[in-house]
Design an enzyme around this catalytic site. Sequence first.
Site, PDB file in Angstrom:
ATOM      1  N   GLY A 213      60.687  11.075   6.796  1.00  0.00           N
ATOM      2  CA  GLY A 213      61.604  11.988   7.474  1.00  0.00           C
ATOM      3  C   GLY A 213      61.788  13.296   6.732  1.00  0.00           C
ATOM      4  CB  CYS A 214      64.219  15.967   7.484  1.00  0.00           C
ATOM      5  SG  CYS A 214      63.858  16.145   9.242  1.00  0.00           S
ATOM      6  CG  PHE A 215      64.327  12.380   2.413  1.00  0.00           C
ATOM      7  CD1 PHE A 215      63.386  11.912   1.508  1.00  0.00           C
ATOM      8  CD2 PHE A 215      64.815  11.485   3.358  1.00  0.00           C
ATOM      9  CE1 PHE A 215      62.931  10.601   1.542  1.00  0.00           C
ATOM     10  CE2 PHE A 215      64.383  10.174   3.403  1.00  0.00           C
ATOM     11  CZ  PHE A 215      63.432   9.729   2.498  1.00  0.00           C
TER      12      PHE A 215
END
Length: 401
Positions: free
Chosen positions: A167-169
């Site tokens: 995901g986005c991290f």
Amino acid sequence: MAAATVTVEEVRKAQRATGPATVLAIGTATPANCVHQADYPDYYFRITKSEHMTELKEKFKRMCDKSQIRKRYMHLTEEYLAENPNMCAYMAPSLDARQDIVVVEVPKLGKAAAQKAIKEWGQPKSKITHLVFCTTSGVDMPGADYQLTKMLGLRPSVKRLMMYQQGCFAGGTVLRVAKDLAENNRGARVLVVCSEITAVTFRGPSESHLDSMVGQALFGDGAAAVIVGADPDERVERPLFQLVSASQTILPDSEGAIDGHLREVGLTFHLLKDVPGLISKNIERSLEEAFKPLGITDYNSIFWVAHPGGPAILDQVEAKVGLKKERMRATRHVLSEYGNMSSACVLFILDEMRKRSAEDGQATTGEGLDWGVLFGFGPGLTVETVVLHSVPITTGAAITA
């Protein structure tokens, strides 16, 4: 039986690099298909055959208007979606069609970014010792790391790590991993690639799942690649940023804040809590843990690379820390011109920052500042914090792409 002539300690010392991991080159790529945000609500509701949902369309239009996004790039074209109506429904079985796209296009887009980074680096591909590939777009075995190794003609002995479904991290995660690989393997040159395609998350609107529509208003496609290595040979390699420290943490009371679930209908996206509030509430703790050992307490004195999950996150972080608007300039530029590309975003921002710093005549790759921070935010709610140090800009440096 002959006795060894060296000790384990001597072997370990010889294996380790002397200096810190350094970003040596950056490359980015997007699909050709560009979507302008002002036109997207009409397009989205037309292609998903949802034009009868007039109130929902107005809500979606407001989401797009508030997104601070000007344009995005998407592999999915109107022609392809017309041929695959299940991908346009809200919850129709469509995973096979989505997988057929991403298992081909994710490594292909990653290759385009990697080739740019390798060209800027200027060294033979045979010097790449490690490959870290990250995507939240689909899964396959052997993975996108294997496909990219073959596409680029890397050595069969390159040491690969495939990271799926982070995901986005994860733009922060790949730098943290690359830092450890570069500093613990003398002479290592790590090719890092983040490649994201929204074909896994695209779906039609639903009144009962507004958080899915937030994703439809924000997400875009893109790939970014960096070369990371310690002890650069400055006769032939040009350092851009040093990776000083890296950490990861799960924010307190944040379970379920961001969830993604891969199902027959594709990757579904859920926002269950006040994500901007959770991040801004905890951002000072992450900054203190990273910068207190360095004696830095003025966060306007450092350059900022923050994953632009959405404008509300950036607004609340700015307010909480008292940041001047210019500190988030590179971050907001990437949000405006590309949307939220998940893990690839922070690498796009690093690229934008070093280029603009050189174009503006700044003294360093970090907007004229020495120290900086890179933040990744994503499912968990997980935060990656990377402390960066810029390098002085010499004439003509830091602009190449």
